[in-house]
Every structure is written in C-alpha cells, then in structure tokens.
Design a protein around this motif. Structure first.
Motif: not given
Length: 273
Positions: A174-199
C-alpha cells in the motif's frame, strides 16, 4: 517434473495472461490520474516521469527501496530459499520441504485480508513497524525450529517467520503507492520496488547460503533477517504515515504529515489558551 511437469505452470499462466490483457484494456484509469489529466495535458503529464522522479522525489524513492528491501529479504528467505535450505542444509526430503513451504504460503495468504483490514484501521506505519520488530524477535527462534530436521518443526518455524513477514508485505504494497504524487506514482512504485527486489531479494538466497558456508552455523539465515530488520527499523522510524492520505493530494506525504502535526499543535495551544 523433469519430463513434463515443469510445463504445467506455463500452461496455467496462459489464461492468467489473457485475463491480465483484458483488464489492462478495459479497466479505467484511477480517479487520481483522471483528476490529474483534467488539470494538464496528457502529454505533459506522461513526459519523462522517471526524470522527474529522480529530480524531485528521491527521498520517497529511497524510503521505498529501504522498506521493500526488508520485505524482499524476508520474503525470499522464508519462501524461496527455505525448500533448498531444508533439503541441502537440514537434510529433509524434497516432498516434506515443499509441503512445509506450501502450507506456509497458504497460511500467509489467509493472513493477508486480516492485515489489510488492520492496516486500514491503525495505519501503514504501525503495521510495518510491528512486523519488522516481530521479525527481528522471532527470526532466530524460527530457524531453530526449521533446522530441527522434522516436518512439524519446519512448518511451525516457517509459519512463525511468515506472520510478521506478511504484515510487512501488506504494508509495503500500500505504501508504495501512497508515498508518491500522481505524476510519478507508477514510476516511483515500479522503480523502487523492483530495484529493492533485484538488489536484496534476488540475492538473499545466495547471501544466506554464503553465510552458512562462511560461519558454519545453520542459523545464519535467521541472523541475516535480524540484521536486515534492524537496519530497516532505522528507516521506518523516519517514514511518514500515509494512512488515509488523499490520493489526489499532490504534496509529498511527509509534507502533509508535518502540516497535520502543526495543525494539531496549533489546536492544542488554542485549547489550552
């Protein structure tokens, strides 16, 4: 499994893929995105969101990578690595090892609606905080049970570990969506989530196995979870609470959080006066 069983998951994925395509083409955009489109041109809204994310929203991105890192390590160690650990390190048979993990995953799935409801009542941060503290506390006892060599010990140990792990997962989703404003929500959630899982997630089984080899103790994956949980707590303590945040709000959640605290302080002063 080697002759033909491996094809079954791929065949099951076909109707899921068709369902996903149907949803992708038929489901409308979110109200938040539609509201943003009403304020500005779609081309402007969709132009270089990653560049804007890295330029103006690095803080929530780093927060997300940190908390997803804890979730990824807990998830990969408790779910992906455990069958290999039970077979190669503990000496449990393949069938009991897979049975233990399957039972654990079913239990985790049953916990998700409970944690989702709890998150909507008490907030994301308390659930994430509780889950991480509990993970630190139970990881080593859980691995003592898991390494006992019995099926019952493996199931009980994995379930003990998965209880806080699922709380972390539900909060993070839930927080991965709520941490970002609408303009960058999808990009922020995708980049943050997948970077963490990859690393952190993808490397967790290798790190856990390497720690066992280096230190010669079967409990090292538990210590690894404890160490990651403690590091995660340092970040979680500084997280803003995104609970009941208006998804149409363009402000960053910690700015809104500070504003709410300021309003509360003003109200307290006014009441005392």
């Amino acid at each position: 499994m080697a002759a033909w069983g491996w094809r079954i998951p791929f065949l099951l994925a076909l109707p899921l893929a068709l369902t996903g395509l149907y949803l992708r083409f038929k489901v409308e955009e979110t109200p938040a995105f539609q509201a943003a489109l009403a304020k500005e041109q779609a081309s402007s809204l969709q132009k270089a969101p990653v560049a804007e994310l890295l330029a103006r929203h690095k803080k929530p991105l780093l927060f997300l990578i940190a908390i997803v890192g804890v979730e990824a390590v807990a998830s990969y160690v408790a779910k992906t690595y455990l069958p290999t650990y039970l077979v190669s390190t503990i000496g449990l048979g393949t069938t009991p090892a897979l049975l233990s993990t399957s039972a654990t995953l079913l239990f985790a799935a049953a916990l998700v609606p409970f944690y989702a409801t709890l998150s909507d009542r008490i907030g994301r941060k308390p659930l994430l905080l509780w889950g991480t503290v509990a993970l630190v506390v139970v990881s080593i006892p859980a691995f003592i049970l898991i390494s006992s060599g019995s099926l019952v010990g493996a199931i009980v140990g994995q379930i003990i570990a998965i209880i806080p792990g699922t709380a972390i997962s539900v909060s993070v989703v839930v927080m991965q969506a709520e941490l970002f404003p609408t303009r960058v929500r999808y990009s922020g959630a995708a980049l943050g989530y997948n970077t963490a899982y990859a690393l952190f997630g993808g490397t967790a089984p290798f790190v856990a196995a390497a720690l066992i080899s280096a230190f010669g103790t079967k409990l090292m994956p538990g210590y690894y979870l404890v160490a990651f949980g403690l590091l995660g707590l340092l970040v979680i303590a500084r997280l803003p609470e995104t609970f009941r945040r208006d998804m149409l709000d363009v402000d960053q959640p910690w700015a809104a959080d500070k504003a709410n605290k300021a309003d509360e302080a003003d109200a307290t002063v006014t009441t005392r006066s």
